[in-house]
Design an enzyme around this catalytic site. Structure first.
Site, mmCIF file in Angstrom:
data_model
loop_
_atom_site.group_PDB
_atom_site.id
_atom_site.type_symbol
_atom_site.label_atom_id
_atom_site.label_comp_id
_atom_site.label_asym_id
_atom_site.label_seq_id
_atom_site.Cartn_x
_atom_site.Cartn_y
_atom_site.Cartn_z
ATOM 1 N N PHE A 190 0.861 -1.182 0.000
ATOM 2 C CA PHE A 190 0.000 0.000 0.000
ATOM 3 C C PHE A 190 0.895 1.228 0.000
ATOM 4 O O PHE A 190 1.589 1.513 0.982
ATOM 5 C CB PHE A 190 -0.938 0.062 1.204
ATOM 6 C CG PHE A 190 -1.842 1.265 1.139
ATOM 7 C CD1 PHE A 190 -2.986 1.242 0.359
ATOM 8 C CD2 PHE A 190 -1.519 2.440 1.805
ATOM 9 C CE1 PHE A 190 -3.802 2.364 0.248
ATOM 10 C CE2 PHE A 190 -2.326 3.564 1.706
ATOM 11 C CZ PHE A 190 -3.479 3.521 0.930
ATOM 12 N N ASP A 240 9.512 2.915 1.832
ATOM 13 C CA ASP A 240 8.321 3.708 2.129
ATOM 14 C C ASP A 240 8.029 3.607 3.623
ATOM 15 O O ASP A 240 7.477 2.619 4.102
ATOM 16 C CB ASP A 240 7.142 3.183 1.316
ATOM 17 C CG ASP A 240 5.857 3.985 1.555
ATOM 18 O OD1 ASP A 240 5.806 4.760 2.525
ATOM 19 O OD2 ASP A 240 4.899 3.814 0.776
ATOM 20 N N LYS A 255 2.680 11.548 6.751
ATOM 21 C CA LYS A 255 1.805 11.363 7.902
ATOM 22 C C LYS A 255 2.328 12.084 9.150
ATOM 23 O O LYS A 255 2.078 13.260 9.337
ATOM 24 C CB LYS A 255 1.556 9.878 8.147
ATOM 25 C CG LYS A 255 0.770 9.224 7.015
ATOM 26 C CD LYS A 255 0.250 7.870 7.389
ATOM 27 C CE LYS A 255 -0.424 7.177 6.211
ATOM 28 N NZ LYS A 255 -1.627 7.867 5.718
#
Length: 416
Positions: free
Chosen positions: A155, A240, A269
């Site tokens: 993801f 990531d 984030k």
């Protein structure tokens, strides 16, 4: 905690209830989410409060965007001070906050150049562009032949290019034609990865821990193997860490559990402190240096407000306090979940303050367990059938964590 009086969302008829607000969203918001039926109006630390004043312990932390808690006073102060001075210039001009942000982030990560962006997906897209350009200009791959190897069940976002290499049909179906140039191999399989890498490979892009897949943690040595393989093959290792980074796993970065340094590191984030969207590609100067003026950009990337908040986030991490809290309380989390195995929990995976918990399907789906926990005053998020994710703010106390585990035990015992 007794919250001060606040003005709730109102209409001419007076304050609107949670049910009113949920119904009001239905005709005017695109249905790309299926949130739990809770309407948050106020938050502080590890707690949120709905429009009726009901309090909930936040065990999701905005998918790790709120690592430092809701309205962290240090971050809020940094934002307030910057709001009074300057918020946006675009990158057409310099601003007086960007250098400090880039310098401190590079130092924190042990790398030496920063490409500031806004969202996590933008960071991933940027890294893909950089890797391809590096492959053509430095590695010597033939034009338009560069490939990037990714892992199944990944993801990395939901833009068109990113869903092109997703293996989640919910994310892909109906959005083709897809962007070529990607090879998908099983996660945690070095042999398959090595077989997929060839002279056209620009990069290997993986999550050190797969978050959306259910907090899937690779075997010890996998990240080291990826690093060694990419170095031998002369391609880039892109990590990531948009969910796994910035303290979540008990270290600043998840790759630190194996002392691995990638060529490009993706952050987002938590980098915005739960206040503004901030992301970054951080990497080696000889890799990010392939970008030249006009080839890539963002009006809001590196804006003064984002840079001020991002610098304050880096300052919090420089103390090591949050990494230590995640490591220490991660032991409590693991112990509590271990005690529930065989008692409604089929299994779990955890590192630091991050866990994917597989619930016995006979008891309920992940969504049903999440709704049961909501009724007990605890907010979590389901993923993939009967799995729930736990990712509280790193500011959570041991007592709060034990309370959340107690609520999970109650829901599993009494049913949904």
């Amino acid at each position: 905690m007794t919250a001060p009086a606040r003005t709730l969302a109102s209409s001419a008829a007076g304050p609107r209830s949670s049910a009113d607000l949920i119904r009001a969203e239905e005709p005017v918001l695109a249905h790309n989410y299926h949130p739990l039926p809770v309407v948050v109006a106020h938050a502080e630390g590890t707690w949120v409060e709905d429009v009726e004043g009901r309090r909930y312990l936040d065990m999701l932390a905005g998918y790790s965007a709120l690592n430092f808690g809701h309205r962290n006073p240090v971050l809020i102060d940094a934002a307030h001070r910057q709001l009074d001075r300057l918020t946006l210039t675009s990158r057409a001009f310099h601003n007086d906050r960007l250098a400090q942000f880039a310098e401190s982030l590079a130092e924190l990560t042990g790398l030496n150049m920063v490409l500031p962006m806004n969202t996590g997906a933008e960071a991933v897209e940027s890294a893909i562009k950089v890797a391809r350009k590096w492959a053509y200009e430095v590695k010597g791959v033939a034009p338009d032949r560069a490939t990037i190897v990714v892992a199944a069940d990944n993801f990395h976002g939901r833009t068109t290019t990113i869903v092109s290499f997703s293996t989640d049909e919910t994310a892909r179906a109906g959005f083709g034609p897809f962007t070529p140039g990607f090879r998908v191999v099983p996660y945690n399989d070095l042999a398959a990865l090595e077989a997929a890498v060839d002279e056209t490979t620009a990069a290997v892009l993986i999550e050190p821990i797969q978050g959306e897949a259910g907090v899937v943690i690779p075997d010890d040595g996998y990240l080291t193997g990826v690093r060694e393989l990419t170095r031998r093959a002369g391609c880039l290792f892109i990590a990531d860490e948009i969910q796994s980074g910035l303290g979540r796993t008990g270290t600043t970065l998840a790759v630190e559990h194996e002392d691995v340094v990638p060529d490009l590191l993706l952050l987002g984030k938590a980098l915005g402190g739960g206040i503004v969207p901030v992301s970054a590609v951080v990497g080696r100067r000889d890799v990010l240096g392939v970008l030249r003026p006009g080839e890539h950009g963002s009006t809001f990337g590196g804006n003064p407000l984002a840079a001020a908040v991002g610098s304050a986030v880096v300052g919090l991490l420089e103390t090591g306090e949050y990494q230590s809290r995640a490591a220490e309380l991660g032991v409590v989390l693991r112990g509590g979940l271990t005690a529930l195995v065989g008692r409604g929990v089929e299994g779990f995976r955890s590192r630091g303050l991050w866990a994917g918990v597989d619930i016995d399907p006979a008891i309920g789906t992940g969504r049903e367990i999440s709704e049961g926990l909501m009724r007990e005053g605890v907010l979590v998020k389901d993923t993939h059938g009967s799995t729930i994710r736990l990712a509280p703010p790193l500011t959570i106390t041991g007592e709060e964590l034990q309370s959340a585990l107690g609520a999970l035990e109650k829901v599993l015992t009494q049913g949904v």
